[in-house]
Design an enzyme around this catalytic site. Structure first.
Site, mmCIF file in Angstrom:
data_model
loop_
_atom_site.group_PDB
_atom_site.id
_atom_site.type_symbol
_atom_site.label_atom_id
_atom_site.label_comp_id
_atom_site.label_asym_id
_atom_site.label_seq_id
_atom_site.Cartn_x
_atom_site.Cartn_y
_atom_site.Cartn_z
ATOM 1 N N ASP A 1 -0.342 11.602 -46.072
ATOM 2 C CA ASP A 1 -1.031 10.575 -46.867
ATOM 3 C C ASP A 1 -0.199 10.119 -48.050
ATOM 4 O O ASP A 1 -0.429 9.054 -48.624
ATOM 5 C CB ASP A 1 -2.373 11.108 -47.355
ATOM 6 C CG ASP A 1 -3.305 11.229 -46.178
ATOM 7 O OD1 ASP A 1 -3.220 12.241 -45.452
ATOM 8 O OD2 ASP A 1 -4.084 10.288 -45.947
ATOM 9 N N ALA B 1 -3.960 7.139 -43.451
ATOM 10 C CA ALA B 1 -3.315 6.411 -44.552
ATOM 11 C C ALA B 1 -2.940 4.958 -44.211
ATOM 12 O O ALA B 1 -3.338 4.029 -44.931
ATOM 13 C CB ALA B 1 -2.100 7.210 -45.018
ATOM 14 N N ASN C 1 -0.923 16.111 -47.181
ATOM 15 C CA ASN C 1 -1.607 15.734 -45.940
ATOM 16 C C ASN C 1 -2.942 16.487 -45.858
ATOM 17 O O ASN C 1 -3.292 17.264 -46.756
ATOM 18 C CB ASN C 1 -0.717 16.052 -44.717
ATOM 19 C CG ASN C 1 -1.263 15.448 -43.438
ATOM 20 O OD1 ASN C 1 -1.666 14.286 -43.417
ATOM 21 N ND2 ASN C 1 -1.322 16.213 -42.372
HETATM 22 O O1 MRU Z 1 -9.114 12.051 -44.426
HETATM 23 P P1 MRU Z 1 -8.347 11.308 -43.373
HETATM 24 O O2 MRU Z 1 -8.901 11.454 -42.013
HETATM 25 O O3 MRU Z 1 -8.100 9.866 -43.755
HETATM 26 O O4 MRU Z 1 -6.927 12.028 -43.388
HETATM 27 C C1 MRU Z 1 -5.921 11.551 -42.555
HETATM 28 C C2 MRU Z 1 -4.716 12.394 -42.553
HETATM 29 O O5 MRU Z 1 -4.605 13.384 -43.256
HETATM 30 C C3 MRU Z 1 -3.572 11.912 -41.701
HETATM 31 O O6 MRU Z 1 -2.802 12.987 -41.256
HETATM 32 C C4 MRU Z 1 -2.684 10.989 -42.541
HETATM 33 O O7 MRU Z 1 -3.436 9.976 -43.110
HETATM 34 C C5 MRU Z 1 -1.591 10.410 -41.759
HETATM 35 S S1 MRU Z 1 -2.160 9.143 -40.701
HETATM 36 C C6 MRU Z 1 -0.906 8.484 -39.841
#
Ligand code: MRU
Length: 356
Positions: free
Chosen positions: A240, A53, A250
């Site tokens: 997210d 995110a 998330n």
């Molecule tokens: O699909 P992604 O890899 O972008 O998903 C990321 C996540 O779910 C993370 O846990 C979230 O973005 C937190 S990042 C600090």
């Protein structure tokens, strides 16, 4: 944080281009990629060369810088902002960063706009790094408490990659772990593989290895039995989008981990910078949940004997697959939120005390 002993941030601006670490090639190939146009930035977010995110927010901010370099024109900038926001739907940081940039740029004349945009994008990155450092300082206390009672290695389970690769530096869920390690507390991380894109195995384990932090990759369904056996002292995950009522959206599978943690009295913490709080949506059903291409499930990627990345089909050719990328963990299963301003209960009152 370090890769092969060298310090990096995940995104930076150099010689009129934006540089990123291409996460689709990790852990096998470390490739720095140049983004030269706003479309390059949109594409990097869509195909997940950058992900996580906070990092996709920062990439969108720099995407607007690239848009200004391409064509210093108000309507092109507005179109670019909309494209960037639409590139992935779930992480609120994307819209947060674009809105912040566009607010700053509104009314700035065309001679100054590039400089103003560059400074603002850098400020967003610097601020995220600071927020993640503070999350580390605040979360460290939780790990210290467990260690002081247990006097033995602290086992922490995490899901997906909420490490430094998902942010500018430090990570959210991993930042307390990095701080604990630096302080000499023995920590071990159970890394959920995180199917289908394996962010845990490919990214979290990789970055922990580079910092020499003990970790073990587990299949996504293994966390439950480890908790039953008393082998998980706490869970820390990222998010997210966290609603103001404390519901946590998330990576898919987070909810099941939270249920298992609840059933086994394992504390379940969520680490987040305030840029991930959605103050507007009131009901988790209204969170846009990304559904990605089912090929991410039906095919797996790895390297062959020549160290070349190959993709192979693993499902029956006639089978359908469904690839929902995120789920929501209700606040009642969240022990606490670790933020840059402190740790709070997952509730409106808790968040309001810290942020409003
Ligand atoms: O699909 P992604 O890899 O972008 O998903 C990321 C996540 O779910 C993370 O846990 C979230 O973005 C937190 S990042 C600090």
């Amino acid at each position: 944080m370090r890769i092969e002993g060298k310090e990096y941030r995940t995104i930076w601006f150099e010689n009129n281009v934006v540089k990123i670490i291409d996460q689709t090639k990790l852990p096998h190939h470390f490739i720095i990629k140049e983004l030269k146009t706003v479309n390059d930035a949109v594409n990097a977010i869509k195909v997940m060369e950058v992900r996580g995110a906070p990092l996709i927010g920062a990439t969108a901010a720099y995407g607007l810088v690239l848009a200004i370099i391409e064509k210093n024109d108000k309507s092109f900038l507005e179109k670019s902002a909309n494209h960037l926001i639409a590139s992935r739907p779930t992480a609120i940081n994307l819209k947060w960063a674009v809105d912040r940039m566009m607010n700053k740029l509104s009314g700035i004349n065309s001679n100054q706009i590039l400089n103003v945009a560059l400074n603002k994008a850098k400020e967003i990155c610097d601020e995220d790094e600071k927020f993640c450092e503070n999350i580390g300082v605040n979360g460290l206390k939780l790990i210290e408490n467990i260690y002081n009672k247990k006097k033995d290695r602290v086992n922490i389970l995490t899901h997906c990659n909420a490490g430094w690769l998902a942010t500018i530096n430090w990570g959210t869920a991993t930042s307390p772990i990095y701080y604990a390690h630096k302080k000499g507390i023995p920590v071990h991380v159970w890394v959920d593989e995180t199917r289908p894109r394996n962010q845990g195995a490919n990214l979290t384990s990789y970055e922990l290895n580079e910092e020499e932090i003990s970790n073990t990759i587990i299949a996504d369904n293994t966390g439950g039995i480890l908790m039953q056996r008393g082998e998980v002292d706490m869970c820390i995950v990222g998010t997210d989008r966290t609603l103001s009522n404390g519901d946590v959206c998330n990576k898919i599978g987070t909810y099941l981990k939270a249920l298992a943690a609840h059933d086994n009295n394992v504390p379940f913490y969520v680490a987040l910078p305030s840029s991930t709080i959605d103050w507007d949506i009131k009901d988790a059903k209204d969170i846009p949940i990304e559904e990605r291409n089912s090929e991410e499930l039906s095919h797996v990627e790895g390297v062959d004997e020549n160290n070349e990345i190959k993709k192979v089909l693993i499902y029956p050719t006639k089978s359908k697959a469904m690839n929902l990328a995120f789920d929501v963990t209700p606040a009642k299963y969240v022990t606490g939120l670790i933020t840059e301003r402190g740790i709070t209960e997952a509730s409106f009152d808790g968040l309001k005390k810290l942020f409003k």
